[in-house]
Motif scaffolding. Structure first.
Motif, PDB file in Angstrom:
ATOM      1  N   HIS A 155      -2.878 -16.613  -1.991  1.00 30.16           N
ATOM      2  CA  HIS A 155      -3.425 -15.478  -1.237  1.00 30.16           C
ATOM      3  C   HIS A 155      -4.373 -14.675  -2.113  1.00 30.16           C
ATOM      4  N   LEU A 156      -5.480 -14.252  -1.509  1.00 26.87           N
ATOM      5  CA  LEU A 156      -6.455 -13.420  -2.207  1.00 26.87           C
ATOM      6  C   LEU A 156      -6.761 -12.185  -1.372  1.00 26.87           C
ATOM      7  N   PRO A 157      -6.370 -11.008  -1.858  1.00 22.96           N
ATOM      8  CA  PRO A 157      -6.784  -9.781  -1.174  1.00 22.96           C
ATOM      9  C   PRO A 157      -8.303  -9.630  -1.288  1.00 22.96           C
ATOM     10  N   VAL A 158      -8.911  -9.127  -0.221  1.00 26.53           N
ATOM     11  CA  VAL A 158     -10.352  -8.890  -0.206  1.00 26.53           C
ATOM     12  C   VAL A 158     -10.562  -7.385  -0.291  1.00 26.53           C
ATOM     13  N   VAL A 159     -11.358  -6.966  -1.273  1.00 27.13           N
ATOM     14  CA  VAL A 159     -11.616  -5.548  -1.469  1.00 27.13           C
ATOM     15  C   VAL A 159     -13.118  -5.269  -1.388  1.00 27.13           C
ATOM     16  N   ASN A 160     -13.450  -4.011  -1.074  1.00 31.49           N
ATOM     17  CA  ASN A 160     -14.860  -3.627  -1.037  1.00 31.49           C
ATOM     18  C   ASN A 160     -15.267  -3.047  -2.391  1.00 31.49           C
ATOM     19  N   GLU A 161     -16.478  -2.487  -2.465  1.00 30.86           N
ATOM     20  CA  GLU A 161     -17.011  -1.954  -3.722  1.00 30.86           C
ATOM     21  C   GLU A 161     -16.160  -0.816  -4.279  1.00 30.86           C
ATOM     22  N   VAL A 176       0.847  -1.200   0.000  1.00 32.12           N
ATOM     23  CA  VAL A 176       0.000   0.000   0.000  1.00 32.12           C
ATOM     24  C   VAL A 176       0.877   1.243   0.000  1.00 32.12           C
ATOM     25  N   ASP A 177       0.338   2.331  -0.562  1.00 34.26           N
ATOM     26  CA  ASP A 177       1.090   3.589  -0.579  1.00 34.26           C
ATOM     27  C   ASP A 177       0.813   4.392   0.689  1.00 34.26           C
ATOM     28  N   ASN A 178       1.302   5.623   0.724  1.00 33.79           N
ATOM     29  CA  ASN A 178       1.146   6.472   1.919  1.00 33.79           C
ATOM     30  C   ASN A 178      -0.312   6.796   2.235  1.00 33.79           C
ATOM     31  N   ASN A 179      -1.191   6.675   1.240  1.00 34.89           N
ATOM     32  CA  ASN A 179      -2.615   6.940   1.431  1.00 34.89           C
ATOM     33  C   ASN A 179      -3.412   5.657   1.633  1.00 34.89           C
ATOM     34  N   ASP A 180      -2.716   4.577   1.935  1.00 37.70           N
ATOM     35  CA  ASP A 180      -3.326   3.258   2.106  1.00 37.70           C
ATOM     36  C   ASP A 180      -4.016   2.746   0.847  1.00 37.70           C
ATOM     37  N   LYS A 181      -3.589   3.225  -0.313  1.00 38.10           N
ATOM     38  CA  LYS A 181      -4.126   2.714  -1.572  1.00 38.10           C
ATOM     39  C   LYS A 181      -3.464   1.365  -1.852  1.00 38.10           C
ATOM     40  N   PHE A 182      -4.281   0.383  -2.127  1.00 38.03           N
ATOM     41  CA  PHE A 182      -3.816  -0.973  -2.403  1.00 38.03           C
ATOM     42  C   PHE A 182      -3.154  -1.023  -3.777  1.00 38.03           C
ATOM     43  N   SER A 192     -12.959  -0.752  -4.156  1.00 39.99           N
ATOM     44  CA  SER A 192     -11.633  -1.358  -4.373  1.00 39.99           C
ATOM     45  C   SER A 192     -10.658  -1.067  -3.244  1.00 39.99           C
ATOM     46  N   ARG A 193     -11.181  -0.778  -2.057  1.00 41.00           N
ATOM     47  CA  ARG A 193     -10.331  -0.577  -0.876  1.00 41.00           C
ATOM     48  C   ARG A 193     -10.070  -1.929  -0.235  1.00 41.00           C
ATOM     49  N   LEU A 194      -8.845  -2.132   0.175  1.00 44.70           N
ATOM     50  CA  LEU A 194      -8.444  -3.382   0.811  1.00 44.70           C
ATOM     51  C   LEU A 194      -9.111  -3.514   2.184  1.00 44.70           C
ATOM     52  N   ILE A 195      -9.781  -4.648   2.416  1.00 45.90           N
ATOM     53  CA  ILE A 195     -10.449  -4.861   3.703  1.00 45.90           C
ATOM     54  C   ILE A 195     -10.053  -6.178   4.357  1.00 45.90           C
ATOM     55  N   GLY A 196      -9.192  -6.953   3.707  1.00 44.08           N
ATOM     56  CA  GLY A 196      -8.768  -8.216   4.287  1.00 44.08           C
ATOM     57  C   GLY A 196      -7.872  -8.982   3.333  1.00 44.08           C
ATOM     58  N   LEU A 197      -7.399 -10.106   3.800  1.00 41.48           N
ATOM     59  CA  LEU A 197      -6.560 -10.992   2.996  1.00 41.48           C
ATOM     60  C   LEU A 197      -6.833 -12.409   3.461  1.00 41.48           C
ATOM     61  N   VAL A 202     -10.923 -10.724  -4.368  1.00 47.45           N
ATOM     62  CA  VAL A 202     -12.284 -11.188  -4.118  1.00 47.45           C
ATOM     63  C   VAL A 202     -13.003 -10.155  -3.269  1.00 47.45           C
ATOM     64  N   THR A 203     -14.318 -10.316  -3.151  1.00 46.68           N
ATOM     65  CA  THR A 203     -15.112  -9.472  -2.267  1.00 46.68           C
ATOM     66  C   THR A 203     -15.645 -10.338  -1.135  1.00 46.68           C
ATOM     67  N   GLU A 204     -16.228  -9.697  -0.152  1.00 48.82           N
ATOM     68  CA  GLU A 204     -16.804 -10.424   0.980  1.00 48.82           C
ATOM     69  C   GLU A 204     -17.925 -11.360   0.557  1.00 48.82           C
ATOM     70  N   GLU A 205     -18.561 -11.067  -0.548  1.00 49.92           N
ATOM     71  CA  GLU A 205     -19.713 -11.851  -0.995  1.00 49.92           C
ATOM     72  C   GLU A 205     -19.343 -13.023  -1.893  1.00 49.92           C
ATOM     73  N   ASP A 206     -18.067 -13.128  -2.274  1.00 55.28           N
ATOM     74  CA  ASP A 206     -17.649 -14.282  -3.075  1.00 55.28           C
ATOM     75  C   ASP A 206     -17.726 -15.548  -2.235  1.00 55.28           C
ATOM     76  N   SER A 207     -18.054 -16.640  -2.881  1.00 54.77           N
ATOM     77  CA  SER A 207     -18.170 -17.911  -2.170  1.00 54.77           C
ATOM     78  C   SER A 207     -16.793 -18.520  -1.916  1.00 54.77           C
ATOM     79  N   ILE A 208     -16.730 -19.338  -0.889  1.00 54.68           N
ATOM     80  CA  ILE A 208     -15.488 -20.058  -0.582  1.00 54.68           C
ATOM     81  C   ILE A 208     -15.138 -20.969  -1.754  1.00 54.68           C
TER      82      ILE A 208
END
Length: 147
Positions: free
Chosen positions: A104-110, A42-48, A112-117, A84-90
């Motif tokens: 590894h799959l980064p999880v992003v929101n609508e 991520v950059d200084n602005n937390d951009k993934f 495109s902000r990183l919310i998990g891995l 992937v998003t939170e709504e993707d299936s396992i």
């Protein structure tokens, strides 16, 4: 089958990240300290921006004869990784990981902000726990001990 959201609820949403101007050596130290196999970039602005994994190190540093203390993450990270998003299936996550041979799959929101891995280990653990629950429920049903 469950969704990515279920894994994040169980393991948490903490993500270990590194700046693209850090060295590969610093990233390796962080991998060891955190006992993980990948870091988001991520950059200084937390951009993934991407992801750095042990595989990136092996393929783009060691096998190329580069020096870990001199090579920057930005030079070897995986840009635009599959997300992937939170709504993707396992099940969909397992398919993507298998088809693309990634762990590894980064999880992003609508936005495109990183919310998990999530990792392949997280996915496998979820599947095993889910199957264990189903088996226990069926055993209780068959034996007549279900409530």
């Amino acid at each position: 089958m469950g969704k990515v959201r279920n894994i994040l609820e169980a393991k948490g949403r903490s993500v270990y990240s590194i700046h693209p101007d850090n060295t590969v050596f610093e990233a390796l130290q962080m991998l060891v300290e955190r006992n993980v196999g990948a870091l988001t970039v991520v950059d200084n602005n937390d951009k993934f921006l991407g992801i750095f994994s042990e595989r990136d190190y092996a393929r783009r540093v060691i096998l190329k004869g580069r020096a870990s203390k001199e090579t920057l993450i930005r030079e070897i990270m995986t840009e635009r990784p599959i997300t992937v998003t939170e709504e993707d299936s396992i099940e969909e996550c397992m398919k993507r990981m298998t088809d693309k041979r990634i762990r590894h799959l980064p999880v992003v929101n609508e936005q495109s902000r990183l919310i998990g891995l999530i990792s392949i280990g997280d996915v496998v653990k979820f599947i095993i726990d889910d199957q264990r629950y189903i088996i226990t429920s069926l055993e209780c049903y068959i034996s007549g001990t279900h409530t």
